[in-house]
Enzyme design. Structure first.
Site, PDB file in Angstrom:
ATOM      1  N   ARG A  94      34.564 -70.945 135.248  1.00 40.79           N
ATOM      2  CA  ARG A  94      35.872 -70.548 134.705  1.00 40.79           C
ATOM      3  C   ARG A  94      36.616 -71.838 134.395  1.00 40.79           C
ATOM      4  O   ARG A  94      36.868 -72.638 135.301  1.00 40.79           O
ATOM      5  CB  ARG A  94      36.625 -69.700 135.736  1.00 40.79           C
ATOM      6  CG  ARG A  94      38.095 -69.536 135.422  1.00 40.79           C
ATOM      7  CD  ARG A  94      38.761 -68.467 136.261  1.00 40.79           C
ATOM      8  NE  ARG A  94      38.356 -67.148 135.810  1.00 40.79           N
ATOM      9  CZ  ARG A  94      38.994 -66.018 136.135  1.00 40.79           C
ATOM     10  NH1 ARG A  94      40.045 -66.052 136.942  1.00 40.79           N
ATOM     11  NH2 ARG A  94      38.577 -64.865 135.672  1.00 40.79           N
ATOM     12  N   HIS A 126      36.521 -64.050 127.504  1.00 39.01           N
ATOM     13  CA  HIS A 126      36.254 -63.547 128.862  1.00 39.01           C
ATOM     14  C   HIS A 126      35.150 -62.494 128.747  1.00 39.01           C
ATOM     15  O   HIS A 126      35.377 -61.299 128.942  1.00 39.01           O
ATOM     16  CB  HIS A 126      37.539 -62.945 129.431  1.00 39.01           C
ATOM     17  CG  HIS A 126      37.528 -62.760 130.918  1.00 39.01           C
ATOM     18  ND1 HIS A 126      36.464 -63.135 131.712  1.00 39.01           N
ATOM     19  CD2 HIS A 126      38.456 -62.233 131.762  1.00 39.01           C
ATOM     20  CE1 HIS A 126      36.742 -62.849 132.978  1.00 39.01           C
ATOM     21  NE2 HIS A 126      37.952 -62.297 133.033  1.00 39.01           N
ATOM     22  N   GLN A 129      34.243 -59.844 131.524  1.00 42.19           N
ATOM     23  CA  GLN A 129      35.253 -58.778 131.590  1.00 42.19           C
ATOM     24  C   GLN A 129      34.932 -57.696 130.559  1.00 42.19           C
ATOM     25  O   GLN A 129      34.996 -56.498 130.863  1.00 42.19           O
ATOM     26  CB  GLN A 129      36.640 -59.378 131.318  1.00 42.19           C
ATOM     27  CG  GLN A 129      37.768 -58.351 131.300  1.00 42.19           C
ATOM     28  CD  GLN A 129      38.040 -57.784 132.670  1.00 42.19           C
ATOM     29  OE1 GLN A 129      38.254 -58.505 133.620  1.00 42.19           O
ATOM     30  NE2 GLN A 129      38.042 -56.462 132.790  1.00 42.19           N
ATOM     31  N   ASP A 216      47.008 -56.684 128.498  1.00 42.70           N
ATOM     32  CA  ASP A 216      46.776 -57.815 129.410  1.00 42.70           C
ATOM     33  C   ASP A 216      48.108 -58.533 129.565  1.00 42.70           C
ATOM     34  O   ASP A 216      49.080 -58.258 128.844  1.00 42.70           O
ATOM     35  CB  ASP A 216      45.692 -58.745 128.823  1.00 42.70           C
ATOM     36  CG  ASP A 216      45.333 -59.921 129.750  1.00 42.70           C
ATOM     37  OD1 ASP A 216      45.652 -59.851 130.958  1.00 42.70           O
ATOM     38  OD2 ASP A 216      44.734 -60.902 129.265  1.00 42.70           O
ATOM     39  N   CYS A 257      42.728 -55.726 132.435  1.00 43.06           N
ATOM     40  CA  CYS A 257      41.735 -56.540 133.144  1.00 43.06           C
ATOM     41  C   CYS A 257      42.232 -56.950 134.523  1.00 43.06           C
ATOM     42  O   CYS A 257      41.431 -57.282 135.394  1.00 43.06           O
ATOM     43  CB  CYS A 257      41.378 -57.770 132.318  1.00 43.06           C
ATOM     44  SG  CYS A 257      42.778 -58.851 132.017  1.00 43.06           S
ATOM     45  N   ARG A 285      33.290 -54.871 137.443  1.00 38.54           N
ATOM     46  CA  ARG A 285      32.976 -56.281 137.218  1.00 38.54           C
ATOM     47  C   ARG A 285      31.687 -56.685 137.944  1.00 38.54           C
ATOM     48  O   ARG A 285      30.986 -57.583 137.503  1.00 38.54           O
ATOM     49  CB  ARG A 285      34.151 -57.165 137.678  1.00 38.54           C
ATOM     50  CG  ARG A 285      35.438 -57.029 136.858  1.00 38.54           C
ATOM     51  CD  ARG A 285      35.269 -57.542 135.438  1.00 38.54           C
ATOM     52  NE  ARG A 285      34.772 -58.902 135.427  1.00 38.54           N
ATOM     53  CZ  ARG A 285      35.510 -59.999 135.581  1.00 38.54           C
ATOM     54  NH1 ARG A 285      36.810 -59.889 135.712  1.00 38.54           N
ATOM     55  NH2 ARG A 285      34.968 -61.209 135.562  1.00 38.54           N
TER      56      ARG A 285
HETATM   57  N1   CP Z   1      40.191 -59.868 135.436  1.00 31.57           N
HETATM   58  C1   CP Z   1      39.932 -61.057 136.025  1.00 31.57           C
HETATM   59  O1   CP Z   1      39.189 -61.896 135.499  1.00 31.57           O
HETATM   60  O2   CP Z   1      40.548 -61.235 137.217  1.00 31.57           O
HETATM   61  P1   CP Z   1      40.551 -62.577 138.075  1.00 31.57           P
HETATM   62  O3   CP Z   1      41.333 -63.601 137.281  1.00 31.57           O
HETATM   63  O4   CP Z   1      41.227 -62.217 139.367  1.00 31.57           O
HETATM   64  O5   CP Z   1      39.150 -63.031 138.279  1.00 31.57           O
HETATM   65  N1  NVA Z   2      44.371 -63.523 129.786  1.00 30.17           N
HETATM   66  C1  NVA Z   2      44.390 -63.755 131.208  1.00 30.17           C
HETATM   67  C2  NVA Z   2      43.291 -63.004 131.860  1.00 30.17           C
HETATM   68  C3  NVA Z   2      43.208 -63.146 133.349  1.00 30.17           C
HETATM   69  C4  NVA Z   2      42.032 -62.442 133.938  1.00 30.17           C
HETATM   70  C5  NVA Z   2      44.307 -65.248 131.480  1.00 30.17           C
HETATM   71  O1  NVA Z   2      43.555 -65.940 130.789  1.00 30.17           O
HETATM   72  O2  NVA Z   2      44.997 -65.719 132.379  1.00 30.17           O
END
Ligand code: CP
Ligand code: NVA
Length: 299
Positions: A94, A126, A129, A216, A257, A285
């Site tokens: 990430r 993502h 997701q 989101d 999400c 997930r």
């Molecule tokens: N939806 C999602 O990716 O959640 P987290 O940021 O908690 O991993």
């Molecule tokens: N769009 C959000 C998603 C978090 C899971 C971010 O990137 O923070």
């Protein structure tokens, strides 16, 4: 070995394969192997689901924070990837900048390594997701083809991966974002080439008759300094509330999400309603990542 940085690399067949693996009883093909999970940002769902999915395939997942390894600070992303590939059968990360994932994958391919790189969220996409999102929609409607999906809010990483996955699967996607927060022209063109998708700035128009209403956060990780400005630009028009849900199809579901900002992009009333599938979506997930990991390592 196959990298999974964006949904579109799957193609229709790859997406079907991943969804199939996600729903299958898979053998522990990674018994005795490692899976590196590198995080530059916080996570609840992604960390838990990827760790448990790795365990389900027999692997030992190793959670690594950027505070420890210092991507491009303590050492380069390329060196980190090549070192991790010496201990692990897959590297999932990430990151803030999507190019870090591309550099990791590029350096491994150049070195002749068979270790795949999996995107656990970047500024651009993502994809894990989106696999869970499709699983959830399929569980509810029995199919993906033709399902009408409205995405409201920021045309961000989650929106892009959802739009890519849903159009590939034959669903009909309508994206509504405030002016200046939609996809750029090139991205719209690419998505339009993948399937049925429209783009607009009117949340009501997008939601009308939709079977899935998805939103989101208005402020993604890394954009915190813009939070106040974004709240005034997105709110209240883009908030998913009971009045907006009433414009959707009678059997419409609400998806997010997570994490949700209750009272901003969604109200408590919608989050806690019988239409909300957000916890099922979060639970999905785990099988989704299991499917992705299996697809990536069996190449
Ligand atoms: N939806 C999602 O990716 O959640 P987290 O940021 O908690 O991993
Ligand atoms: N769009 C959000 C998603 C978090 C899971 C971010 O990137 O923070």
């Amino acid at each position: 070995m196959r990298d999974f940085l964006v949904v579109s690399t799957l193609g229709r067949e790859g997406l079907e394969a991943v969804l199939g693996y996600a729903s299958a009883d898979l053998p522990p093909i990674l018994a005795g192997k490692g899976v590196a999970l590198v995080f530059e940002k916080p996570s609840l769902r992604t960390r838990s689901s990827s760790e448990m999915a790795a365990v389900a395939l027999g692997a030992h997942p190793l959670y690594i924070t950027d505070a420890e390894v210092g991507i491009d600070k303590r050492e380069s992303a390329e060196d980190i990837a090549k070192v991790l590939a010496g201990y692990h059968s897959a590297i999932a990360a990430r990151v803030f900048d999507h190019r870090v994932l591309e550099r990791m994958a590029g350096s491994l391919r150049e070195a002749g390594s068979a270790v795949p790189v999996i995107n656990l969220l970047s500024d651009r996409s993502h994809p894990c997701q989106a696999v869970a999102d499709l699983l959830t929609i399929e569980q509810r409607f029995g199919e993906l083809r033709g399902v009408e999906i409205a995405y409201l809010g920021d045309s961000n990483n989650v929106a892009l991966s959802l739009a890519e996955a849903a159009t590939l699967a034959g669903a009909k996607v309508r994206v509504a974002s405030p002016e200046g927060y939609g996809f750029d022209a090139g991205t719209r063109e690419t998505l339009a080439g993948m399937g049925e998708v429209t783009f607009g700035e009117d949340p009501l128009q997008a939601v009308r008759g939709a079977q899935v209403v998805y939103t989101d956060t208005w402020t993604s990780m890394g954009q915190e300094s813009e939070a106040a400005a974004r709240r005034s630009i997105f709110g209240p028009r883009f908030q998913v509330n009971a009045a907006l849900m009433a414009k959707a199809a009678d059997d419409a579901i609400f998806m997010h999400c997570l994490p949700a900002h209750r009272g901003e992009e969604v109200t408590d009333e919608v989050m806690d309603s019988s239409a909300s599938v957000v916890y099922q979506q979060a639970a999905n997930r785990m099988p989704a990542f299991k499917g992705v990991l299996y697809w990536a390592v069996t190449g």
